[in-house]
Design a protein around this motif. Structure first.
Motif, PDB file in Angstrom:
ATOM      1  N   LEU A 241      12.375  -0.838   4.631  1.00 24.69           N
ATOM      2  CA  LEU A 241      13.225   0.439   4.361  1.00 24.69           C
ATOM      3  C   LEU A 241      14.049  -0.040   3.115  1.00 24.69           C
ATOM      4  CD1 LEU A 241      14.063   3.301   5.379  1.00 24.69           C
ATOM      5  CD2 LEU A 241      15.771   2.138   6.533  1.00 24.69           C
ATOM      6  N   ILE A 242      14.143   1.351   2.294  1.00 26.15           N
ATOM      7  CA  ILE A 242      14.696   1.078   1.030  1.00 26.15           C
ATOM      8  C   ILE A 242      15.461   2.318   0.951  1.00 26.15           C
ATOM      9  CG2 ILE A 242      14.828   1.026  -1.637  1.00 26.15           C
ATOM     10  CD1 ILE A 242      12.314  -0.253  -1.356  1.00 26.15           C
ATOM     11  N   LEU A 243      17.063   2.176   0.617  1.00 22.77           N
ATOM     12  CA  LEU A 243      17.855   3.303   0.583  1.00 22.77           C
ATOM     13  C   LEU A 243      18.295   3.033  -0.880  1.00 22.77           C
ATOM     14  CD1 LEU A 243      18.615   2.467   3.846  1.00 22.77           C
ATOM     15  CD2 LEU A 243      18.974   4.872   3.629  1.00 22.77           C
ATOM     16  N   THR A 244      18.945   4.375  -1.491  1.00 23.10           N
ATOM     17  CA  THR A 244      19.515   4.403  -2.631  1.00 23.10           C
ATOM     18  C   THR A 244      20.888   5.303  -2.642  1.00 23.10           C
ATOM     19  OG1 THR A 244      18.289   6.302  -3.382  1.00 23.10           O
ATOM     20  CG2 THR A 244      17.300   3.938  -3.841  1.00 23.10           C
ATOM     21  N   GLY A 245      21.673   5.195  -3.485  1.00 23.15           N
ATOM     22  CA  GLY A 245      22.693   5.849  -3.530  1.00 23.15           C
ATOM     23  C   GLY A 245      23.752   5.569  -4.574  1.00 23.15           C
ATOM     24  N   THR A 246      25.110   5.857  -4.233  1.00 24.20           N
ATOM     25  CA  THR A 246      26.046   5.450  -5.204  1.00 24.20           C
ATOM     26  C   THR A 246      27.479   4.917  -4.316  1.00 24.20           C
ATOM     27  OG1 THR A 246      26.811   7.848  -5.149  1.00 24.20           O
ATOM     28  CG2 THR A 246      25.582   7.291  -6.813  1.00 24.20           C
ATOM     29  N   LEU A 247      28.066   4.140  -5.057  1.00 30.35           N
ATOM     30  CA  LEU A 247      29.147   3.609  -4.974  1.00 30.35           C
ATOM     31  C   LEU A 247      30.390   4.305  -5.911  1.00 30.35           C
ATOM     32  CD1 LEU A 247      31.265   1.838  -2.891  1.00 30.35           C
ATOM     33  CD2 LEU A 247      30.697  -0.093  -4.682  1.00 30.35           C
ATOM     34  N   TYR A 248      31.452   4.978  -5.403  1.00 31.99           N
ATOM     35  CA  TYR A 248      32.369   5.595  -6.324  1.00 31.99           C
ATOM     36  C   TYR A 248      33.784   4.988  -5.780  1.00 31.99           C
ATOM     37  CZ  TYR A 248      35.758   9.211  -7.645  1.00 31.99           C
ATOM     38  OH  TYR A 248      36.811   9.827  -8.342  1.00 31.99           O
ATOM     39  N   PHE A 249      34.580   4.847  -6.713  1.00 31.14           N
ATOM     40  CA  PHE A 249      36.031   4.449  -6.333  1.00 31.14           C
ATOM     41  C   PHE A 249      36.841   5.047  -7.647  1.00 31.14           C
ATOM     42  CE2 PHE A 249      36.578   1.830 -10.150  1.00 31.14           C
ATOM     43  CZ  PHE A 249      38.095   1.480 -10.165  1.00 31.14           C
ATOM     44  N   ASN A 250      38.214   5.371  -7.153  1.00 30.41           N
ATOM     45  CA  ASN A 250      39.273   5.785  -8.226  1.00 30.41           C
ATOM     46  C   ASN A 250      40.621   4.955  -7.590  1.00 30.41           C
ATOM     47  OD1 ASN A 250      40.827   7.487  -6.637  1.00 30.41           O
ATOM     48  ND2 ASN A 250      39.355   8.881  -6.840  1.00 30.41           N
ATOM     49  N   ASP A 251      41.478   4.970  -8.232  1.00 32.52           N
ATOM     50  CA  ASP A 251      42.825   4.232  -7.922  1.00 32.52           C
ATOM     51  C   ASP A 251      43.791   5.254  -7.279  1.00 32.52           C
ATOM     52  OD1 ASP A 251      43.207   5.444 -10.205  1.00 32.52           O
ATOM     53  OD2 ASP A 251      44.401   3.800 -11.291  1.00 32.52           O
ATOM     54  N   SER A 252      43.348   6.493  -7.128  1.00 34.00           N
ATOM     55  CA  SER A 252      44.407   7.526  -6.796  1.00 34.00           C
ATOM     56  C   SER A 252      44.635   7.582  -5.124  1.00 34.00           C
ATOM     57  CB  SER A 252      44.127   8.901  -7.323  1.00 34.00           C
ATOM     58  OG  SER A 252      42.953   9.511  -6.469  1.00 34.00           O
ATOM     59  N   GLY A 253      43.443   7.066  -4.249  1.00 32.73           N
ATOM     60  CA  GLY A 253      43.624   7.243  -2.938  1.00 32.73           C
ATOM     61  C   GLY A 253      42.891   8.498  -2.406  1.00 32.73           C
ATOM     62  N   ASP A 254      42.589   9.178  -3.277  1.00 37.83           N
ATOM     63  CA  ASP A 254      42.174  10.530  -2.939  1.00 37.83           C
ATOM     64  C   ASP A 254      40.448  10.890  -3.757  1.00 37.83           C
ATOM     65  OD1 ASP A 254      41.942  13.202  -1.610  1.00 37.83           O
ATOM     66  OD2 ASP A 254      42.945  14.218  -3.590  1.00 37.83           O
ATOM     67  N   HIS A 255      39.939  11.694  -3.087  1.00 34.18           N
ATOM     68  CA  HIS A 255      38.482  11.826  -3.743  1.00 34.18           C
ATOM     69  C   HIS A 255      38.178  12.325  -4.949  1.00 34.18           C
ATOM     70  CE1 HIS A 255      38.535  16.088  -2.540  1.00 34.18           C
ATOM     71  NE2 HIS A 255      38.741  15.603  -1.431  1.00 34.18           N
ATOM     72  N   HIS A 256      39.399  13.153  -5.529  1.00 33.96           N
ATOM     73  CA  HIS A 256      39.490  13.885  -6.833  1.00 33.96           C
ATOM     74  C   HIS A 256      40.569  13.114  -7.539  1.00 33.96           C
ATOM     75  CE1 HIS A 256      36.065  16.459  -5.817  1.00 33.96           C
ATOM     76  NE2 HIS A 256      36.075  16.759  -7.077  1.00 33.96           N
ATOM     77  N   GLY A 257      40.373  12.228  -8.368  1.00 35.79           N
ATOM     78  CA  GLY A 257      41.656  11.673  -8.988  1.00 35.79           C
ATOM     79  C   GLY A 257      41.325  10.523  -9.675  1.00 35.79           C
ATOM     80  N   GLY A 258      42.358   9.518  -9.820  1.00 31.76           N
ATOM     81  CA  GLY A 258      41.970   8.431 -10.673  1.00 31.76           C
ATOM     82  C   GLY A 258      43.212   8.502 -11.669  1.00 31.76           C
ATOM     83  N   PHE A 259      44.391   7.784 -11.445  1.00 34.92           N
ATOM     84  CA  PHE A 259      45.581   7.811 -12.509  1.00 34.92           C
ATOM     85  C   PHE A 259      45.058   7.026 -13.494  1.00 34.92           C
ATOM     86  CE2 PHE A 259      47.645   7.708  -8.173  1.00 34.92           C
ATOM     87  CZ  PHE A 259      48.064   9.217  -8.136  1.00 34.92           C
ATOM     88  N   GLU A 260      44.373   5.841 -13.604  1.00 35.26           N
ATOM     89  CA  GLU A 260      44.092   5.069 -14.673  1.00 35.26           C
ATOM     90  C   GLU A 260      42.685   4.709 -14.603  1.00 35.26           C
ATOM     91  OE1 GLU A 260      46.636   1.752 -14.961  1.00 35.26           O
ATOM     92  OE2 GLU A 260      48.254   2.982 -15.331  1.00 35.26           O
ATOM     93  N   MET A 261      41.863   4.744 -13.260  1.00 32.31           N
ATOM     94  CA  MET A 261      40.459   4.157 -13.017  1.00 32.31           C
ATOM     95  C   MET A 261      39.807   5.041 -12.188  1.00 32.31           C
ATOM     96  SD  MET A 261      41.155   0.237 -12.745  1.00 32.31           S
ATOM     97  CE  MET A 261      42.250   0.156 -11.272  1.00 32.31           C
TER      98      MET A 261
END
Length: 167
Positions: A42-62
């Motif tokens: 089995l092969i699954l694909t996808g994404t790994l997302y991160f930001n430094d704001s702690g919320d899904h939409h954000g990112g103070f610097e990263m």
């Protein structure tokens, strides 16, 4: 009547031929078995997302997103994160390959351990946060700890998304 030495020579040739055929056959079977065992079931694909704001939409610097591929054989596998050269924040993630054990997948969720950390990804038919990851298995902060991924701090937001691809 044939001389005794000629009969023994034929027997020797026959024995050598049988042994050679057995060795070749065993080798072919061994290579085939090893090849089969190395093929993921089995092969699954996808994404790994991160930001430094702690919320899904954000990112103070990263903020950054990487492609991922999960290769599985039975309930064991390897999660590979693909870095994107040249992007800012690409160096925040310090590890690009993770071991997977205890993988179980149903219509509702995926349960597995990533490097020994238990993770549950829920199947999301209609994803509304980004409105683009429909029919993905998703886990995000706070259910998914950012510290599973070396380089991420506990206050970061992280989201892991997987989708099945047909083999």
């Amino acid at each position: 009547m044939q001389p005794k030495w000629l009969t023994m020579q034929r027997k020797s040739k026959l024995i050598v031929t049988v042994v050679l055929v057995a060795v070749v056959t065993t080798s072919i079977l061994a290579v085939g078995l090893i090849s089969y065992m190395n093929q993921p079931s089995l092969i699954l694909t996808g994404t790994l997302y991160f930001n430094d704001s702690g919320d899904h939409h954000g990112g103070f610097e990263m903020a950054m997103q990487w492609n991922i591929t999960l290769f599985l054989k039975e309930d064991l596998g390897r999660l590979i994160v693909t870095p994107e050269p040249g992007y800012m924040c690409n160096d925040v993630l310090l590890k690009w390959s993770y071991s997977i054990v205890g993988f179980q997948m149903s219509e509702q969720n995926i349960v597995m351990a990533i490097d020994g950390h238990s993770v549950v990804l829920e199947f999301v038919e209609n994803e509304t946060i980004w409105n683009r990851y429909h029919n993905h298995y998703i886990s995000a902060t706070p259910d998914l700890s950012p510290t599973i991924f070396p380089g991420f701090l506990s206050h970061y937001y992280v989201e892991l998304r997987l989708a099945q691809i047909p083999l």
